[in-house]
Design an enzyme around this catalytic site. Structure first.
Site, PDB file in Angstrom:
ATOM      1  NE  ARG A  67     106.282   2.462  41.486  1.00  0.00           N
ATOM      2  CZ  ARG A  67     106.518   1.159  41.417  1.00  0.00           C
ATOM      3  NH1 ARG A  67     106.587   0.546  40.274  1.00  0.00           N
ATOM      4  NH2 ARG A  67     106.670   0.457  42.517  1.00  0.00           N
ATOM      5  CG  HIS A 209      99.490  20.003  57.207  1.00  0.00           C
ATOM      6  ND1 HIS A 209      98.942  18.748  57.338  1.00  0.00           N
ATOM      7  CD2 HIS A 209      98.460  20.819  56.890  1.00  0.00           C
ATOM      8  CE1 HIS A 209      97.643  18.819  57.105  1.00  0.00           C
ATOM      9  NE2 HIS A 209      97.313  20.058  56.835  1.00  0.00           N
ATOM     10  CE  LYS A 213      96.334  23.560  58.827  1.00  0.00           C
ATOM     11  NZ  LYS A 213      95.716  23.822  57.522  1.00  0.00           N
ATOM     12  CD  GLU A 247      89.347  17.262  56.163  1.00  0.00           C
ATOM     13  OE1 GLU A 247      90.025  17.618  55.194  1.00  0.00           O
ATOM     14  OE2 GLU A 247      89.417  16.135  56.675  1.00  0.00           O
ATOM     15  CG  HIS A 271      96.333  17.155  61.697  1.00  0.00           C
ATOM     16  ND1 HIS A 271      97.678  17.227  61.448  1.00  0.00           N
ATOM     17  CD2 HIS A 271      95.785  16.630  60.570  1.00  0.00           C
ATOM     18  CE1 HIS A 271      97.922  16.774  60.221  1.00  0.00           C
ATOM     19  NE2 HIS A 271      96.794  16.398  59.680  1.00  0.00           N
ATOM     20  CE  LYS A 367      89.135  12.807  55.080  1.00  0.00           C
ATOM     21  NZ  LYS A 367      89.887  14.055  54.897  1.00  0.00           N
TER      22      LYS A 367
HETATM   23  C1  BG6 Z   1      95.736  15.458  56.313  1.00  0.00           C
HETATM   24  C2  BG6 Z   1      94.755  14.313  56.261  1.00  0.00           C
HETATM   25  O1  BG6 Z   1      96.748  15.214  57.247  1.00  0.00           O
HETATM   26  O2  BG6 Z   1      95.039  16.645  56.699  1.00  0.00           O
HETATM   27  C3  BG6 Z   1      93.624  14.620  55.293  1.00  0.00           C
HETATM   28  O3  BG6 Z   1      95.434  13.139  55.845  1.00  0.00           O
HETATM   29  C4  BG6 Z   1      92.971  15.933  55.655  1.00  0.00           C
HETATM   30  O4  BG6 Z   1      92.661  13.570  55.289  1.00  0.00           O
HETATM   31  C5  BG6 Z   1      94.018  17.026  55.795  1.00  0.00           C
HETATM   32  O5  BG6 Z   1      92.062  16.257  54.620  1.00  0.00           O
HETATM   33  C6  BG6 Z   1      93.396  18.296  56.328  1.00  0.00           C
HETATM   34  O6  BG6 Z   1      94.323  19.331  56.239  1.00  0.00           O
HETATM   35  P1  BG6 Z   1      93.859  20.842  56.177  1.00  0.00           P
HETATM   36  O7  BG6 Z   1      95.122  21.613  56.236  1.00  0.00           O
HETATM   37  O8  BG6 Z   1      93.096  21.008  54.897  1.00  0.00           O
HETATM   38  O9  BG6 Z   1      92.972  21.024  57.374  1.00  0.00           O
END
Ligand code: BG6
Length: 527
Positions: A67, A209, A213, A247, A271, A367
């Site tokens: 956008r 993702h 790793k 985290e 994850h 978190k």
């Molecule tokens: C994301 C979440 O998928 O993964 C985030 O939406 C989180 O909230 C993140 O912080 C953590 O990823 P990583 O690779 O830093 O552990």
């Protein structure tokens, strides 16, 4: 006190440039959501890294779509800035960067506006006019909010850019989809039907993702390649498994999104369940996408219905993190002051199969915890028979258990703790002989000295190659939602205020009880 010894790679071992030598196909990479957070923080630098390593053919074009009102020059500036902030910035040859930027373009518009997609057809047509028809491969990366996902796929399909193709057909057209894929079983299934009405499963690359790793990829390889571990990877030898994704950050400007999701939707459904599946599944017959995914689905299907009494949810209050006072979750921007969304969850899972029956798997994520650490800790049972007089380090203490820790981050690697005699002469008449835990530790960086490969780099490359092993299949997504839906519904209907934990700690005390009931305790992550 803990003692440790370190493991090193054999000196003759040479690190691989990337874990597989294949190069991506020549293609046009269309990035929808090109000026968003994810693109700026991860995707653009990942594309730069692939180019720098020569893994993305120089002829590939990049088209950013979003956008924000930018022209090609403006977007090139943004790409250059993202690459400069990335890990591999220093190593990029300025000529490579220049050549990549001259092949980078931008189309501005609202991603739900049908006209944008007509513009995109014209742009792609012009850019690909010198490309032989069979090489007009296209990779669409949908880094878009969940609500835009379905309309974007529909429009791409309507204008003929993303159409149904067989697996062998050339040129190919693929879509990478960011999480969250739905927010329940029903919504994920509806989304799936909508997408599958336009393209085939093999054209969809659902990103998690974590699968990109290094240490996550290592789980299966480690299990399969070491004769020592697989025979004891079961209920006869394992007492329990702890999977932690901690985290120290809070919601980081994503309060609006996070408050509609919470820890279970944001971290567990994807994850943590992927880590669980890779740790618990039977070994696949090959590392091909469907062989691995079949085993993961089987494992997830064996997880018993969650008992809400064996789950904990909580929210962070204010506290101190990294020497800084931070506010509580309810005070974060974009978060409702009355919110019931959890920023921490801990679940006890039981797996109903011959390998794992009776072995609890504890999963936790939160978190604003005391540190950033993701790890899988496999705790082994203590020996069934002890020589008279053997005790832990202090007289009368139980022997330390063997623990294998697969460290996903931040220091990728693993450690194995085992018990050893505390030095001193052994005398037959000693009343007690103490035994202490020793850690054997392996760090990827230290052992191999390889350059870091960001997860997104690996995943983007795999999508250009067409290898879906590190992406999730629709039945994996569905099975995870099916497991979590009843809990999420129950939590949503429960008006009781959530317990809180101080920011900068390892979470609520309620979570300790989950393990204490079995006579276990949470590990200090990273210890
Ligand atoms: C994301 C979440 O998928 O993964 C985030 O939406 C989180 O909230 C993140 O912080 C953590 O990823 P990583 O690779 O830093 O552990």
């Amino acid at each position: 006190m803990r003692h440790s010894i370190r493991a090193f790679a054999h000196p003759s071992h040479r690190p691989q440039a990337l874990y597989r030598p294949a190069h991506g196909d020549r293609c046009t990479l269309v990035l929808l959501g090109a000026t968003g957070d994810l693109a700026k923080k991860k995707l653009l630098s990942a594309v730069g890294d692939l180019r720098r390593k020569g893994l993305l053919p120089g002829a590939c074009r990049i088209i950013g779509v979003d956008r924000m009102d930018l022209d090609d020059a403006g977007f090139r500036g943004l790409v250059a800035e993202a690459i400069a902030k990335g890990d591999g910035a220093d190593g990029m040859d300025p000529r490579d960067l220049h050549s990549m930027l001259t092949r980078t373009h931008y189309v501005a518009g609202d991603l739900t506006d049908p006209e944008l997609y007509e513009d995109l057809v014209t742009h792609i047509g012009l850019l690909e006019r010198d490309v032989p028809p069979e090489s007009r491969n296209r990779l669409f990366y949908l880094a878009v909010p969940p609500a835009v996902f379905e309309p974007a796929v529909a429009h791409l399909s309507r204008v003929g850019l993303l159409t149904r193709r067989s697996a062998e057909e050339r040129p190919w057209a693929r879509a990478i989809v960011e999480k969250p894929f739905g927010r329940s079983f029903e919504s994920a299934a509806a989304l799936d039907r909508a997408v599958r009405s336009r393209i085939e499963e093999h054209q969809i690359f659902r990103i998690d993702h974590y699968l990109g790793k290094e240490t996550v990829q290592n789980i299966v390889v480690f299990r399969a390649a070491n004769a020592m571990f697989e025979p004891i990877w079961n209920r006869d030898h394992v007492s329990h498994v702890q999977i932690t994704a901690a985290e120290s950050v809070g919601v980081e400007g994503r309060g609006g999104y996070y408050d509609t999701a919470g820890a279970v939707r944001d971290m567990f459904q994807n994850h943590l369940f992927q880590l669980l599946a890779l740790t618990g599944m039977e070994l696949p017959t090959s590392l091909r996408a469907n062989a691995v995914r079949d085993e993961k689905v089987k494992l997830l299907r064996s997880v018993r219905v969650l008992d809400p009494a064996r789950t904990v949810r909580a929210q962070y209050g204010s506290g101190v993190v990294g020497g800084r006072i931070v506010r509580g979750y309810r005070e974060e921007t974009g978060v409702s002051p009355e919110t019931h969304t959890e920023t921490y969850a801990a679940l006890e899972l039981a797996i109903d199969n011959g390998r794992w029956r009776g072995v609890p798997f504890f999963l936790r994520s939160g978190k604003r915890l005391a540190g950033r650490c993701t790890e899988i800790a496999v705790h082994f049972k203590t020996p069934p028979y002890l020589i008279e007089g053997l005790t832990g380090e202090e007289p009368g203490e139980p022997l330390p258990e063997n623990v294998l820790v697969l460290r996903v981050q931040p220091e990728e690697g693993m450690s194995l703790s085992f018990a050893t005699k505390v030095p001193g002469v052994v005398r037959a008449l000693d009343p007690e002989l103490s035994v202490a835990p020793v850690d054997m530790r392996f760090d990827y960086d230290e052992a191999f000295g390889t350059e870091h490969h960001a997860a997104y780099e690996t995943l983007l490359l795999d999508a250009t190659i067409g290898d879906a092993t590190l992406f999730t299949r629709s039945d994996e997504v569905a099975t995870s939602w099916r497991l979590l839906d009843p809990l999420l519904d129950r939590w949503a209907a429960d008006p009781t205020p959530l317990p809180t934990y101080h920011a900068g700690t390892w979470g609520p005390k309620e979570a300790d009880a989950l393990l204490e009931d079995h006579g276990f305790g949470w590990r200090v992550p990273g210890s």
